[in-house]
Design a protein around this motif. Structure first.
Motif, PDB file in Angstrom:
ATOM      1  N   UNK A  15       0.825  -1.205   0.000  1.00  0.00           N
ATOM      2  CA  UNK A  15       0.000   0.000   0.000  1.00  0.00           C
ATOM      3  C   UNK A  15       0.861   1.258   0.000  1.00  0.00           C
ATOM      4  N   UNK A  16       1.835   1.315   0.910  1.00  0.00           N
ATOM      5  CA  UNK A  16       2.685   2.492   0.976  1.00  0.00           C
ATOM      6  C   UNK A  16       3.649   2.545  -0.201  1.00  0.00           C
ATOM      7  N   UNK A  17       4.137   1.386  -0.613  1.00  0.00           N
ATOM      8  CA  UNK A  17       5.053   1.349  -1.751  1.00  0.00           C
ATOM      9  C   UNK A  17       4.398   1.848  -3.014  1.00  0.00           C
ATOM     10  N   UNK A  18       3.149   1.467  -3.246  1.00  0.00           N
ATOM     11  CA  UNK A  18       2.422   1.919  -4.435  1.00  0.00           C
ATOM     12  C   UNK A  18       2.269   3.450  -4.419  1.00  0.00           C
ATOM     13  N   UNK A  19       1.902   3.982  -3.252  1.00  0.00           N
ATOM     14  CA  UNK A  19       1.725   5.430  -3.139  1.00  0.00           C
ATOM     15  C   UNK A  19       3.033   6.179  -3.395  1.00  0.00           C
ATOM     16  N   UNK A  20       4.115   5.683  -2.813  1.00  0.00           N
ATOM     17  CA  UNK A  20       5.409   6.339  -2.978  1.00  0.00           C
ATOM     18  C   UNK A  20       5.909   6.249  -4.419  1.00  0.00           C
ATOM     19  N   UNK A  21       5.748   5.088  -5.036  1.00  0.00           N
ATOM     20  CA  UNK A  21       6.182   4.915  -6.427  1.00  0.00           C
ATOM     21  C   UNK A  21       5.409   5.848  -7.356  1.00  0.00           C
ATOM     22  N   UNK A  22       4.130   6.049  -7.081  1.00  0.00           N
ATOM     23  CA  UNK A  22       3.331   6.959  -7.902  1.00  0.00           C
ATOM     24  C   UNK A  22       3.812   8.404  -7.779  1.00  0.00           C
ATOM     25  N   UNK A  23       4.496   8.706  -6.693  1.00  0.00           N
ATOM     26  CA  UNK A  23       5.063  10.042  -6.489  1.00  0.00           C
ATOM     27  C   UNK A  23       6.468  10.168  -7.082  1.00  0.00           C
ATOM     28  N   UNK A  24       6.955   9.097  -7.697  1.00  0.00           N
ATOM     29  CA  UNK A  24       8.302   9.123  -8.256  1.00  0.00           C
ATOM     30  C   UNK A  24       9.387   8.834  -7.250  1.00  0.00           C
ATOM     31  N   UNK A  25       9.006   8.341  -6.077  1.00  0.00           N
ATOM     32  CA  UNK A  25       9.981   7.972  -5.043  1.00  0.00           C
ATOM     33  C   UNK A  25      10.377   6.518  -5.251  1.00  0.00           C
ATOM     34  N   UNK A  26      11.660   6.235  -5.194  1.00  0.00           N
ATOM     35  CA  UNK A  26      12.141   4.873  -5.379  1.00  0.00           C
ATOM     36  C   UNK A  26      12.171   4.141  -4.043  1.00  0.00           C
ATOM     37  N   UNK A  27      11.824   2.860  -4.096  1.00  0.00           N
ATOM     38  CA  UNK A  27      11.866   2.014  -2.908  1.00  0.00           C
ATOM     39  C   UNK A  27      13.199   1.276  -2.885  1.00  0.00           C
ATOM     40  N   UNK A  28      13.845   1.249  -1.732  1.00  0.00           N
ATOM     41  CA  UNK A  28      15.106   0.532  -1.596  1.00  0.00           C
ATOM     42  C   UNK A  28      14.940  -0.564  -0.553  1.00  0.00           C
ATOM     43  N   UNK A  29      15.360  -1.766  -0.907  1.00  0.00           N
ATOM     44  CA  UNK A  29      15.238  -2.918  -0.019  1.00  0.00           C
ATOM     45  C   UNK A  29      16.513  -3.756  -0.081  1.00  0.00           C
ATOM     46  N   UNK A  30      16.787  -4.441   1.014  1.00  0.00           N
ATOM     47  CA  UNK A  30      17.920  -5.363   1.091  1.00  0.00           C
ATOM     48  C   UNK A  30      17.345  -6.773   1.136  1.00  0.00           C
ATOM     49  N   UNK A  31      17.315  -7.484   0.015  1.00  0.00           N
ATOM     50  CA  UNK A  31      16.607  -8.769  -0.036  1.00  0.00           C
ATOM     51  C   UNK A  31      17.167  -9.841   0.885  1.00  0.00           C
ATOM     52  N   UNK A  32      18.425  -9.703   1.318  1.00  0.00           N
ATOM     53  CA  UNK A  32      18.978 -10.682   2.259  1.00  0.00           C
ATOM     54  C   UNK A  32      18.487 -10.436   3.687  1.00  0.00           C
ATOM     55  N   UNK A  33      17.897  -9.264   3.903  1.00  0.00           N
ATOM     56  CA  UNK A  33      17.262  -8.978   5.185  1.00  0.00           C
ATOM     57  C   UNK A  33      18.178  -8.487   6.277  1.00  0.00           C
ATOM     58  N   UNK A  34      19.449  -8.824   6.216  1.00  0.00           N
ATOM     59  CA  UNK A  34      20.401  -8.424   7.234  1.00  0.00           C
ATOM     60  C   UNK A  34      21.778  -8.318   6.594  1.00  0.00           C
ATOM     61  N   UNK A  35      22.719  -7.737   7.317  1.00  0.00           N
ATOM     62  CA  UNK A  35      24.079  -7.598   6.797  1.00  0.00           C
ATOM     63  C   UNK A  35      24.760  -8.969   6.726  1.00  0.00           C
ATOM     64  N   UNK A  36      25.394  -9.237   5.589  1.00  0.00           N
ATOM     65  CA  UNK A  36      25.997 -10.536   5.322  1.00  0.00           C
ATOM     66  C   UNK A  36      27.524 -10.397   5.291  1.00  0.00           C
ATOM     67  N   UNK A  37      28.268 -11.308   5.932  1.00  0.00           N
ATOM     68  CA  UNK A  37      29.730 -11.228   5.926  1.00  0.00           C
ATOM     69  C   UNK A  37      30.302 -11.261   4.503  1.00  0.00           C
TER      70      UNK A  37
END
Length: 246
Positions: A138-160
Motif C-alpha cells: 500500500x505504501x510502496x504503491x503510493x510512494x512509487x506513484x510520487x516518483x519515489x524509489x523504494x530501496x530494499x535489502x533482499x537478504x534482510x540483514x548484513x551478510x559477511x
C-alpha cells in the motif's frame, strides 16, 4: 591507526547527528516530506564524507546509466547488504528520494531513529507477516506513484564478506504488485567497513548498478532468482579475493 580513525569518525557522526536530528524534528512541524528527506541526506553526506576524509574510504560507481531517466518513473532498488555504509551512501548517490523498508524498532534509536520516523519511509512490524507485506504494498504503491524509489535489502540483514544470504522475495513481490522495474545493485562495503565491526580501514567500495529488470508478467520467486544471480555474480567480479576457493 585504524582504531584511532574509527574512534574519530564515530565521534564525528555522534556530534553531528544529535543537533541535526533536533533541527529536523523541529523543521518537520512545517516542512514537507521531500525537503525534509534532503535534509536527512545532507547528514548522510557528512557521515560518508567523514568516512572519506577520516577513514580513507572512497567509492567507485558504475552503471548510473541504468537508472530510470524519467523523473516520475518508479523503481525498486534491491541491494547487496554487507554493512551500514551502503545505507548511508546510496541516498547521497541517487537522484531521486528513496524510501527504505525497515524494521519498526529502528525508529526508537535516539536522534537517528527519531529523525527517520519523521520521513516518508515504510517501517514494518516483522512479527505481523501478512499485515506487514500489505503495508509495504500500500505504501510502496503510493510512494512509487510520487516518483519515489523504494530501496530494499533482499537478504534482510548484513551478510559477511564472501557470503550470500537467503534472498527473500518481498522486493520482487512488491515489484510484481506495482509493475515497477527492479534494479539490482552490488556493493563491496565489507572490504573496508565489515559487518558489526567498529574498526574500519581505508580502501575502495565498489557500487555496481545493474540493468533494470521488468517485473511485467513475472513471478516473484523467479524474478528474485534472477536478481540474486546478477548480484552474486557481480560480487565475485568486483571482489574476487573474498570468494577464493568457492
Amino acid at each position: 591507526m585504524p582504531l584511532i580513525r574509527s574512534i574519530i569518525h564515530a565521534l564525528w557522526m555522534l556530534v553531528t547527528v544529535m543537533p541535526w536530528a533536533i533541527i529536523m524534528l523541529v523543521a518537520s512541524l512545517w516542512t514537507k516530506s521531500e525537503p525534509l528527506y534532503w535534509m536527512a541526506v545532507r547528514w548522510l553526506s557528512w557521515a560518508t564524507g567523514g568516512a572519506r576524509v577520516i577513514l580513507g574510504i572512497t567509492t567507485r560507481v558504475s552503471g548510473m546509466e541504468n537508472l530510470p531517466q524519467d523523473q516520475r518513473a518508479g523503481a525498486i532498488l534491491l541491494v547487496k547488504h554487507q554493512s551500514t555504509f551502503e545505507t548511508f551512501y546510496l541516498p547521497t548517490l541517487m537522484p531521486h528520494p528513496l524510501a527504505f523498508v525497515f524494521k519498526r524498532e529502528l525508529i526508537y534509536v535516539p536522534f537517528f531513529g527519531w529523525a527517520m520516523a519523521r520521513l516518508d519511509m515504510i517501517h514494518i512490524d516483522r512479527s505481523l507477516r501478512a499485515q506487514a507485506f500489505n503495508k509495504v504494498v500500500a505504501q510502496g504503491r503510493r510512494l512509487l506513484e510520487q516518483g519515489i524509489w523504494i530501496i530494499m535489502f533482499p537478504e534482510g540483514t548484513r551478510i559477511p564478506r564472501g557470503q550470500a544470504g537467503n534472498y527473500k522475495s518481498g522486493g520482487t513481490r512488491l515489484a510484481v504488485e506495482t509493475g515497477a522495474p527492479v534494479i539490482p545493485i552490488a556493493v563491496t562495503s565489507a572490504k573496508v567497513w565489515p559487518r558489526k565491526a567498529f574498526i574500519k580501514k581505508p580502501g575502495v567500495v565498489d557500487v555496481s548498478i545493474g540493468p533494470a529488470i521488468s517485473s511485467a508478467g513475472r513471478k516473484p520467486d523467479e524474478l528474485m532468482r534472477e536478481v540474486e544471480a546478477w548480484i552474486e555474480a557481480e560480487m565475485r567480479r568486483l571482489d574476487p579475493e573474498a570468494y577464493v576457493g568457492q
